[in-house]
Write a protein that holds these residues in place. Structure first.
Motif, PDB file in Angstrom:
ATOM      1  N   MET A  30       0.874  -1.175   0.000  1.00 40.71           N
ATOM      2  CA  MET A  30       0.000   0.000   0.000  1.00 40.71           C
ATOM      3  C   MET A  30       0.916   1.231   0.000  1.00 40.71           C
ATOM      4  SD  MET A  30      -2.816   0.899   2.882  1.00 40.71           S
ATOM      5  CE  MET A  30      -1.901   1.885   4.049  1.00 40.71           C
ATOM      6  N   VAL A  31       0.542   2.229  -0.774  1.00 42.21           N
ATOM      7  CA  VAL A  31       1.344   3.455  -0.835  1.00 42.21           C
ATOM      8  C   VAL A  31       0.492   4.575  -0.246  1.00 42.21           C
ATOM      9  CG1 VAL A  31       2.486   5.081  -2.381  1.00 42.21           C
ATOM     10  CG2 VAL A  31       2.609   2.627  -2.841  1.00 42.21           C
ATOM     11  N   PHE A  32       0.838   4.992   0.953  1.00 44.38           N
ATOM     12  CA  PHE A  32      -0.018   5.936   1.664  1.00 44.38           C
ATOM     13  C   PHE A  32       0.411   7.375   1.399  1.00 44.38           C
ATOM     14  CE2 PHE A  32      -1.297   8.118   5.694  1.00 44.38           C
ATOM     15  CZ  PHE A  32      -2.668   7.997   5.526  1.00 44.38           C
ATOM     16  N   ALA A  33       1.614   7.744   1.800  1.00 37.28           N
ATOM     17  CA  ALA A  33       2.036   9.144   1.653  1.00 37.28           C
ATOM     18  C   ALA A  33       3.511   9.256   1.961  1.00 37.28           C
ATOM     19  CB  ALA A  33       1.252  10.034   2.611  1.00 37.28           C
ATOM     20  N   ASP A  34       4.052  10.416   1.638  1.00 33.13           N
ATOM     21  CA  ASP A  34       5.428  10.729   2.011  1.00 33.13           C
ATOM     22  C   ASP A  34       5.491  12.234   2.262  1.00 33.13           C
ATOM     23  OD1 ASP A  34       8.103  10.224   2.555  1.00 33.13           O
ATOM     24  OD2 ASP A  34       8.740  10.366   0.470  1.00 33.13           O
ATOM     25  N   GLY A  35       6.548  12.655   2.927  1.00 32.55           N
ATOM     26  CA  GLY A  35       6.704  14.085   3.182  1.00 32.55           C
ATOM     27  C   GLY A  35       6.355  14.435   4.613  1.00 32.55           C
ATOM     28  N   ASN A  36       6.199  15.714   4.849  1.00 28.81           N
ATOM     29  CA  ASN A  36       5.957  16.212   6.203  1.00 28.81           C
ATOM     30  C   ASN A  36       4.460  16.439   6.425  1.00 28.81           C
ATOM     31  OD1 ASN A  36       5.838  17.555   8.595  1.00 28.81           O
ATOM     32  ND2 ASN A  36       7.228  19.218   8.011  1.00 28.81           N
ATOM     33  N   PRO A  37       3.835  15.698   7.327  1.00 25.99           N
ATOM     34  CA  PRO A  37       2.395  15.870   7.552  1.00 25.99           C
ATOM     35  C   PRO A  37       2.030  17.280   8.019  1.00 25.99           C
ATOM     36  CG  PRO A  37       3.195  13.884   8.645  1.00 25.99           C
ATOM     37  CD  PRO A  37       4.405  14.619   8.153  1.00 25.99           C
ATOM     38  N   ALA A  38       3.022  18.025   8.515  1.00 22.29           N
ATOM     39  CA  ALA A  38       2.733  19.404   8.943  1.00 22.29           C
ATOM     40  C   ALA A  38       2.965  20.412   7.807  1.00 22.29           C
ATOM     41  CB  ALA A  38       3.618  19.764  10.136  1.00 22.29           C
ATOM     42  N   ALA A  39       3.343  19.908   6.620  1.00 24.07           N
ATOM     43  CA  ALA A  39       3.592  20.815   5.485  1.00 24.07           C
ATOM     44  C   ALA A  39       2.308  21.550   5.119  1.00 24.07           C
ATOM     45  CB  ALA A  39       4.099  20.022   4.290  1.00 24.07           C
ATOM     46  N   ARG A  40       2.437  22.734   4.567  1.00 23.92           N
ATOM     47  CA  ARG A  40       1.258  23.517   4.201  1.00 23.92           C
ATOM     48  C   ARG A  40       0.816  23.247   2.760  1.00 23.92           C
ATOM     49  NH1 ARG A  40      -1.314  23.623   6.976  1.00 23.92           N
ATOM     50  NH2 ARG A  40      -2.347  25.644   7.107  1.00 23.92           N
ATOM     51  N   ARG A  47      10.342  17.468   0.142  1.00 24.71           N
ATOM     52  CA  ARG A  47       9.452  16.533   0.835  1.00 24.71           C
ATOM     53  C   ARG A  47       9.854  16.363   2.302  1.00 24.71           C
ATOM     54  NH1 ARG A  47       8.378  11.056  -2.275  1.00 24.71           N
ATOM     55  NH2 ARG A  47       8.934  11.920  -4.260  1.00 24.71           N
ATOM     56  N   ALA A  48      11.092  16.602   2.623  1.00 25.27           N
ATOM     57  CA  ALA A  48      11.504  16.426   4.017  1.00 25.27           C
ATOM     58  C   ALA A  48      10.818  17.455   4.919  1.00 25.27           C
ATOM     59  CB  ALA A  48      13.012  16.563   4.131  1.00 25.27           C
ATOM     60  N   ASP A  49      10.612  18.684   4.412  1.00 21.42           N
ATOM     61  CA  ASP A  49      10.138  19.762   5.292  1.00 21.42           C
ATOM     62  C   ASP A  49       8.799  20.370   4.903  1.00 21.42           C
ATOM     63  OD1 ASP A  49      12.355  19.885   6.981  1.00 21.42           O
ATOM     64  OD2 ASP A  49      13.501  20.886   5.399  1.00 21.42           O
ATOM     65  N   SER A  50       8.642  20.660   3.623  1.00 26.30           N
ATOM     66  CA  SER A  50       7.569  21.593   3.278  1.00 26.30           C
ATOM     67  C   SER A  50       6.566  21.054   2.274  1.00 26.30           C
ATOM     68  CB  SER A  50       8.200  22.888   2.740  1.00 26.30           C
ATOM     69  OG  SER A  50       9.282  22.578   1.874  1.00 26.30           O
ATOM     70  N   ALA A  51       6.630  19.771   1.961  1.00 23.80           N
ATOM     71  CA  ALA A  51       5.635  19.200   1.041  1.00 23.80           C
ATOM     72  C   ALA A  51       5.124  17.883   1.621  1.00 23.80           C
ATOM     73  CB  ALA A  51       6.260  18.951  -0.330  1.00 23.80           C
ATOM     74  N   TYR A  52       3.865  17.589   1.328  1.00 28.74           N
ATOM     75  CA  TYR A  52       3.264  16.302   1.708  1.00 28.74           C
ATOM     76  C   TYR A  52       2.707  15.716   0.418  1.00 28.74           C
ATOM     77  CZ  TYR A  52       0.531  12.862   4.310  1.00 28.74           C
ATOM     78  OH  TYR A  52       0.031  11.689   4.818  1.00 28.74           O
ATOM     79  N   ILE A  53       2.989  14.441   0.156  1.00 26.65           N
ATOM     80  CA  ILE A  53       2.687  13.857  -1.156  1.00 26.65           C
ATOM     81  C   ILE A  53       1.883  12.569  -1.007  1.00 26.65           C
ATOM     82  CG2 ILE A  53       3.720  12.941  -3.283  1.00 26.65           C
ATOM     83  CD1 ILE A  53       6.173  14.654  -2.729  1.00 26.65           C
ATOM     84  N   THR A  54       0.793  12.485  -1.772  1.00 21.64           N
ATOM     85  CA  THR A  54       0.002  11.256  -1.779  1.00 21.64           C
ATOM     86  C   THR A  54      -0.596  11.071  -3.167  1.00 21.64           C
ATOM     87  OG1 THR A  54      -1.716  10.015  -0.603  1.00 21.64           O
ATOM     88  CG2 THR A  54      -2.110  12.366  -0.923  1.00 21.64           C
ATOM     89  N   ASN A  55      -1.494  10.116  -3.321  1.00 19.33           N
ATOM     90  CA  ASN A  55      -2.137   9.817  -4.605  1.00 19.33           C
ATOM     91  C   ASN A  55      -3.636   9.620  -4.402  1.00 19.33           C
ATOM     92  OD1 ASN A  55       0.064   9.531  -6.593  1.00 19.33           O
ATOM     93  ND2 ASN A  55       0.758   7.856  -5.276  1.00 19.33           N
ATOM     94  N   VAL A  56      -4.393   9.622  -5.504  1.00 15.32           N
ATOM     95  CA  VAL A  56      -5.813   9.283  -5.368  1.00 15.32           C
ATOM     96  C   VAL A  56      -6.034   7.765  -5.278  1.00 15.32           C
ATOM     97  CG1 VAL A  56      -6.803  11.368  -6.423  1.00 15.32           C
ATOM     98  CG2 VAL A  56      -6.248   9.452  -7.864  1.00 15.32           C
ATOM     99  N   LEU A  57      -5.036   6.984  -5.672  1.00 18.41           N
ATOM    100  CA  LEU A  57      -5.101   5.526  -5.514  1.00 18.41           C
ATOM    101  C   LEU A  57      -3.984   5.099  -4.574  1.00 18.41           C
ATOM    102  CD1 LEU A  57      -7.123   3.764  -7.144  1.00 18.41           C
ATOM    103  CD2 LEU A  57      -6.566   5.781  -8.450  1.00 18.41           C
ATOM    104  N   PHE A  58      -4.268   4.151  -3.701  1.00 17.75           N
ATOM    105  CA  PHE A  58      -3.262   3.747  -2.715  1.00 17.75           C
ATOM    106  C   PHE A  58      -2.565   2.447  -3.111  1.00 17.75           C
ATOM    107  CE2 PHE A  58      -6.359   6.423  -0.638  1.00 17.75           C
ATOM    108  CZ  PHE A  58      -5.543   7.350  -0.005  1.00 17.75           C
ATOM    109  N   TRP A  59      -2.990   1.865  -4.233  1.00 21.47           N
ATOM    110  CA  TRP A  59      -2.378   0.621  -4.707  1.00 21.47           C
ATOM    111  C   TRP A  59      -2.112   0.752  -6.205  1.00 21.47           C
ATOM    112  CZ3 TRP A  59      -6.667   0.691  -1.436  1.00 21.47           C
ATOM    113  CH2 TRP A  59      -6.443   0.209  -0.143  1.00 21.47           C
ATOM    114  N   ARG A  60      -1.085   0.068  -6.665  1.00 18.49           N
ATOM    115  CA  ARG A  60      -0.701   0.167  -8.079  1.00 18.49           C
ATOM    116  C   ARG A  60      -1.685  -0.586  -8.990  1.00 18.49           C
ATOM    117  NH1 ARG A  60       3.937  -3.035 -11.424  1.00 18.49           N
ATOM    118  NH2 ARG A  60       3.893  -1.690 -13.251  1.00 18.49           N
ATOM    119  N   PRO A  61      -2.216   0.072 -10.021  1.00 15.51           N
ATOM    120  CA  PRO A  61      -2.997  -0.676 -11.011  1.00 15.51           C
ATOM    121  C   PRO A  61      -2.067  -1.597 -11.807  1.00 15.51           C
ATOM    122  CG  PRO A  61      -3.449   1.697 -11.132  1.00 15.51           C
ATOM    123  CD  PRO A  61      -2.222   1.519 -10.274  1.00 15.51           C
TER     124      PRO A  61
END
Ligand code: URA
Length: 307
Positions: A132-142, A180-194
């Motif tokens: 499952m691919v949930f997210a990466d980056g800083n959850p506190a990013a704006r 991504r370490a500090d100021s970005a939070y990254i995810t997708n609309v799908l959490f699994w690879r098609p």
């Protein structure tokens, strides 16, 4: 899709034909020595322990909010505009959508949302994905970036945008001072690879959408950037292509958010790698994001020069 499926006896078959069959079915990589039974029943999921929210999210009230944005149509909020996807051919069952909505709504923080997704079996992509691919980056990013779906590299590592297009995305956001370490939070609309990176079906998107919406509510970003056509169509609830949707500010809001969030779409880096002529437009979009960060007073401070 992985090529370690059931123990396929090829002695009576043409091995080349068997291989071709697998590739056509989307099994284009061999990533494990031992077969994995993806249809085995999962162990009974433990109910996630309630965990304290990582940071205050003032928008978690249930009261629906009036939205008046005269010059900017309100975007998606499929909670409100719902089943754009559920009523279409190939959609998941109503039961799966119901379960997605209630599981997502019950998550009070990111750990709970991740656990709820891991326990959710209503998206068929989960059966063929490795991780499952949930997210990466800083959850506190704006600034929150939402792409389409994991590819092969992301599926292997369990992290979004780590392949070639992810490296371009990192460089793109780096140009406007984000990491991504500090100021970005990254995810997708799908959490699994098609499988085979095929286009996700409306049913698969619809099954994941309640989790994406809850993800946004919990992150509570100041700006959302939609990366690519699938993310743009899904989150803006629009049918036009990315060429039309990109570069225009709109607002996004759900009933549980405390305020509408500016949202903009841009080209997917995978598309830019194929069509470098469009980089100029993508650059315009990034400059618009930078200007919005300045306007909101959230632009990351440049690193101080070394003494
Ligand atoms: N493309 C996406 O849209 N998301 C990823 O995570 C990787 C590639």
């Amino acid at each position: 899709m992985t090529a370690h499926g059931p123990d396929m006896t090829v002695s009576n078959l043409d091995p080349l034909a068997a291989l071709r069959w697998q590739v056509e079915a989307g099994a284009d990589e061999a990533i494990a020595e031992a077969p994995i039974d993806r249809f085995a029943l999962p162990p009974k999921a433990a109910k996630p322990e309630p965990v304290a929210a990582p940071r205050a999210t003032p928008g978690l009230s249930e009261a629906p909010r009036a939205v008046a944005q005269p010059d900017a149509p309100r975007a998606s909020a499929a909670i409100l505009q719902a089943p754009t996807y559920s009523a279409t051919p190939g959609a998941q069952s109503g039961e799966a959508l119901q379960s997605a909505s209630s599981l997502a709504a019950a998550a009070n923080n990111l750990d709970e949302l991740r656990a709820a997704l891991a326990a959710f079996d209503g998206c068929a992509l989960k059966k063929t994905a490795t991780n499952m691919v949930f997210a990466d980056g800083n959850p506190a990013a704006r600034v929150m970036f939402i792409g389409e779906a994991p590819g092969a590299d992301e599926d292997r590592q369990g992290l979004p945008f780590v392949g070639v297009s992810g490296q371009l995305l990192d460089r793109m956001i780096g140009h406007i001072g984000l990491t991504r370490a500090d100021s970005a939070y990254i995810t997708n609309v799908l959490f699994w690879r098609p499988p085979g990176n095929r286009t996700p079906t409306p049913g698969e998107i619809g099954a994941c959408l309640p989790f994406v919406e809850r993800h946004i509510e919990l992150i509570d970003p100041a700006i959302i950037v939609l990366v690519g056509g699938i993310a743009a169509k899904t989150m803006l609830a629009r049918s036009e292509g990315i060429t039309r949707l990109r570069g225009q500010w709109q607002t996004y809001e759900t009933p549980r958010m405390s305020h509408p969030v500016p949202i903009i779409a841009t080209f997917h880096p995978a598309y830019l790698l194929r069509s470098p002529g469009q980089k100029r437009e993508a650059w315009r979009d990034l400059l618009a994001v930078q200007a919005k960060m300045d306007e909101l007073g959230i632009a990351p401070k440049p690193a101080a020069p070394a003494p």
